[in-house]
Design a protein around this motif. Structure first.
Motif, PDB file in Angstrom:
ATOM      1  N   TYR A   1      38.178  39.284  39.764  1.00 62.18           N
ATOM      2  CA  TYR A   1      36.871  38.904  40.311  1.00 62.18           C
ATOM      3  C   TYR A   1      35.893  40.075  40.292  1.00 62.18           C
ATOM      4  O   TYR A   1      34.934  40.114  41.050  1.00 62.18           O
ATOM      5  N   GLY A   2      36.145  41.040  39.422  1.00 65.74           N
ATOM      6  CA  GLY A   2      35.211  42.139  39.239  1.00 65.74           C
ATOM      7  C   GLY A   2      35.463  43.353  40.100  1.00 65.74           C
ATOM      8  O   GLY A   2      34.671  44.302  40.076  1.00 65.74           O
ATOM      9  N   GLY A   3      36.558  43.356  40.855  1.00 59.84           N
ATOM     10  CA  GLY A   3      36.862  44.489  41.716  1.00 59.84           C
ATOM     11  C   GLY A   3      37.842  45.462  41.083  1.00 59.84           C
ATOM     12  O   GLY A   3      38.220  45.329  39.910  1.00 59.84           O
ATOM     13  N   LEU A   4      38.254  46.441  41.875  1.00 63.05           N
ATOM     14  CA  LEU A   4      39.228  47.416  41.398  1.00 63.05           C
ATOM     15  C   LEU A   4      40.650  47.049  41.806  1.00 63.05           C
ATOM     16  O   LEU A   4      41.604  47.651  41.324  1.00 63.05           O
ATOM     17  N   GLY A   5      40.781  46.100  42.724  1.00 65.08           N
ATOM     18  CA  GLY A   5      42.099  45.600  43.104  1.00 65.08           C
ATOM     19  C   GLY A   5      43.026  46.647  43.677  1.00 65.08           C
ATOM     20  O   GLY A   5      44.229  46.637  43.397  1.00 65.08           O
TER      21      GLY A   5
END
Length: 391
Positions: A58-62
């Protein structure tokens, strides 16, 4: 769990450099303006600070829990306002959506939260429903094809600047237990939602907190978090379990800053012809503070790793939050004592500001007293089942 030690170390060093070269030199500016200026927000967005905890799809760094904690240690070394500006997106403002949102809800909001394009907040607390969150009075009643929200929330961090509100409300007025509570995603421009002015607070200048009011606020069923009624309280507890680890780390950064500043001052400040750091009673305060910080770091990192391994950390999360926030308060008090008059006067050090800022840590996301009760309850349960606290 650290997935790539070399990459994480580089990221950690980058955050430390930003804190030392950008954030700390602008602390007085943030306090005077009572906000984090947009140029600094833009810089944090460009560096991906808002994306830390959002999953990569979802576009994050996780970041894993352990990785997030290590980043939080670094970012919170500067004024509390910086981590508060980022913290809801990387923590409590997005976590409910991450753990229980529908796929459609995640794809709609998480990329924007990760980019810092919108700000999220967690609207659970009410004036009469703090430690007893199940006592909340805000309702979301079904009326035709809509839910109608009525009620108020209080003490909500970042509410004055938020675009997305995760709101917890009672959907079943006949059930006053946690089973009657559901969670909703509400946009700021929804008719019937108003945000009160930012509170005048003891500390944390630059971190806006206010009330939220709902008056016949109509929301569509697709805003029901996860698409299921009656599980909102469970969602909140899932989010808080992780956030309490996160907040513990965010409470440890300021403690390290105050310890560093106090120890440096003790080497420079002279009395009776000697640096005050030569005096044993000052050394005792420095020693106690360093032990406090080391114990907090170890407890927090151990708990983060357990969470990453899928272990139930409900007890340990409470222990982290209780110990780290109380520890930070103790170090703030010792730092003022070491600085003496210069610790009480804002003209001469940042200690006066930190002393006021960190006091809030022991109140939100469960007061110290609530966590003491949680810890005792869980400990007695464990003793009753196994006869020992040993693992």
């Amino acid at each position: 769990m650290i997935r790539d030690k070399e990459a994480l170390e580089k990221q950690r060093r980058d955050v430390r450099e930003w804190v030392e070269k950008v954030a700390i030199p602008n602390e007085d500016r943030v306090a005077e303006l009572n906000e984090v200026p947009q140029d600094l927000v833009d810089d944090m967005q460009a560096r991906g600070f808002f994306a830390w905890a959002v999953p990569e799809e979802y576009g994050g760094l996780g970041l894993t829990t352990e990785e997030l904690v290590l980043m939080a240690f670094e970012l919170s070394y500067c004024s509390v306002a910086y981590r508060a500006r980022v913290g809801t997106n990387t923590g409590i403002g997005s976590e409910s959506l991450i753990v229980d949102g529908t796929e459609e809800q995640k794809r709609k909001y998480l990329p924007k939260l990760a980019a810092g394009e919108i700000v999220g907040c967690f609207a659970l607390t009410e004036r009469e429903a703090g430690s007893q969150a199940t006592a909340l009075k805000t309702t979301a009643l079904k009326k035709g094809n809509h839910y109608v929200l009525n009620g108020s929330k209080a003490f909500i961090t970042n509410a004055p600047i938020s675009d997305l509100f995760t709101v917890f409300a009672r959907t079943d007025p006949s059930d006053d237990s946690h089973r009657g509570i559901s969670a909703f995603l509400v946009d700021r421009d929804t008719p019937g939602l108003t945000v009160g002015p930012a509170y005048k607070m003891m500390g944390q200048s630059g971190s806006p907190v206010s009330e939220i009011h709902f008056e016949n606020c109509e929301i569509t069923p697709d805003r029901l978090l996860g698409g299921e009624e009656g599980v909102g309280f469970k969602t909140a507890m899932k989010a808080l379990n992780k956030q309490r680890i996160h907040l513990s780390a965010l409470s440890t950064g300021p403690a390290m800053r105050m310890l560093d500043d106090a120890a440096k001052y003790s080497l420079e400040r002279k009395q009776f012809g000697h640096p005050i750091g030569d005096f044993q009673l000052v050394q005792a305060m420095i020693a106690d503070s360093h032990v406090d910080v080391a114990a907090a770091r170890t407890l927090i990192l151990d708990t983060a790793r357990k969470r990453d391994d899928g272990i139930d950390i409900t007890l340990e999360a409470s222990m982290c939050k209780y110990f780290a926030t109380e520890m930070c308060g103790r170090i703030a008090d010792r730092a003022v004592q070491i600085f003496g008059g210069s610790g009480y006067v804002a003209d001469y050090s940042s200690i006066e500001r930190f002393y006021r800022d960190v006091r809030l840590f022991r109140l939100y996301e469960g007061t110290s007293q609530i966590h003491q009760l949680n810890i005792a309850k869980k400990t007695l349960e464990r003793i009753g089942k196994t006869g020992t606290v040993r693992i």
